[in-house]
Design an enzyme around this catalytic site. Structure first.
Site, PDB file in Angstrom:
ATOM      1  N   ASP A 169       0.891  -1.223   0.003  1.00 36.67           N
ATOM      2  CA  ASP A 169       0.054  -0.001  -0.137  1.00 36.67           C
ATOM      3  C   ASP A 169       0.951   1.248  -0.005  1.00 36.67           C
ATOM      4  O   ASP A 169       1.912   1.241   0.684  1.00 36.67           O
ATOM      5  CB  ASP A 169      -1.003  -0.145   1.274  1.00 36.67           C
ATOM      6  N   ASP A 183      -7.156  -1.639  -4.522  1.00 36.23           N
ATOM      7  CA  ASP A 183      -8.231  -1.086  -3.600  1.00 36.23           C
ATOM      8  C   ASP A 183      -9.194  -0.189  -4.151  1.00 36.23           C
ATOM      9  O   ASP A 183     -10.422  -0.319  -3.913  1.00 36.23           O
ATOM     10  CB  ASP A 183      -7.758  -0.754  -2.321  1.00 36.23           C
TER      11      ASP A 183
END
Length: 210
Positions: A169, A183
């Site tokens: 991330d 995401d």
């Protein structure tokens, strides 16, 4: 998976519209039948359109997956173990982290379970593709498929091990969880599906009138 197909409500054939539904652009008036020169063969006419929708689904999925994969490769190579990069002051920055949980960092103790769920989502979407006759649904499912593939790739190939890998991330808004492009694709696809459902549009192209 069969239950998911039943809930989503797509018939086995594209022209089997349910009561109270019709496809956008359908004209069932006698005048339309006369202009058409008698009974038509809708199944034959629908097949090319269905194939085009399937092509859109996989094209969107491939684009979302490639974008996510390339972004993570760049982040790992250039940003990991370095100071965060500020894009908009403290409000938005790029910060590489490894996330063993689900989207936005939730559920770190269930990495394997999330891996299995992602794999199941991919299988369900692939099976539903053969019943797909709606362009907006093709885009929505393509985003879900590409995002699921992106994070599943991390689960399989990144440390600490197969099916337990931590997802990369790097998008870090202020006062919010750090996330990635996979995401984002999943969330955008989910929002689009909710909007389509409110409008009464089914994946097979039929529209609810009530």
């Amino acid at each position: 998976m069969a239950e998911a197909e039943r809930i989503i409500g797509t018939p086995d054939t594209p022209d089997a519209a349910r009561p109270g539904q019709q496809r956008p652009g359908d004209d069932t008036s006698p005048q339309a039948s006369a202009r058409a020169g008698g009974p038509q063969e809708p199944a034959t006419a629908e097949r090319p359109r269905g194939r085009r929708r399937i092509a859109v689904l996989f094209a969107v999925a491939a684009f979302a997956y490639a974008l996510d994969l390339v972004s993570k490769l760049v982040v790992v190579a250039r940003l990991e173990h370095h100071a965060p990069i500020r894009l908009i002051g403290d409000w938005l920055q790029l910060e590489a982290i490894r996330n063993p949980g689900a989207a936005f960092g939730f559920g770190e103790a269930f990495t394997v379970i999330f891996t299995v769920i992602a794999a199941a989502v991919i299988v369900v979407i692939t099976r539903l593709a053969r019943k797909l006759y709606s362009l907006p649904w093709a885009i929505a499912l393509g985003l879900l498929l590409g995002g699921a593939l992106g994070n599943l790739t991390d689960r399989i190939f990144r440390s600490p091990g197969v099916f337990e890998g931590a997802v990369v991330d790097f998008i870090a808004p202020k006062h919010f969880a750090v996330f990635n492009l996979a995401d984002s694709a999943i969330v955008c696809g989910g929002i689009l599906i909710v909007l389509l459902s409110f409008r009464g549009l089914d994946p097979d192209g039929t529209v609810h009138k009530d």
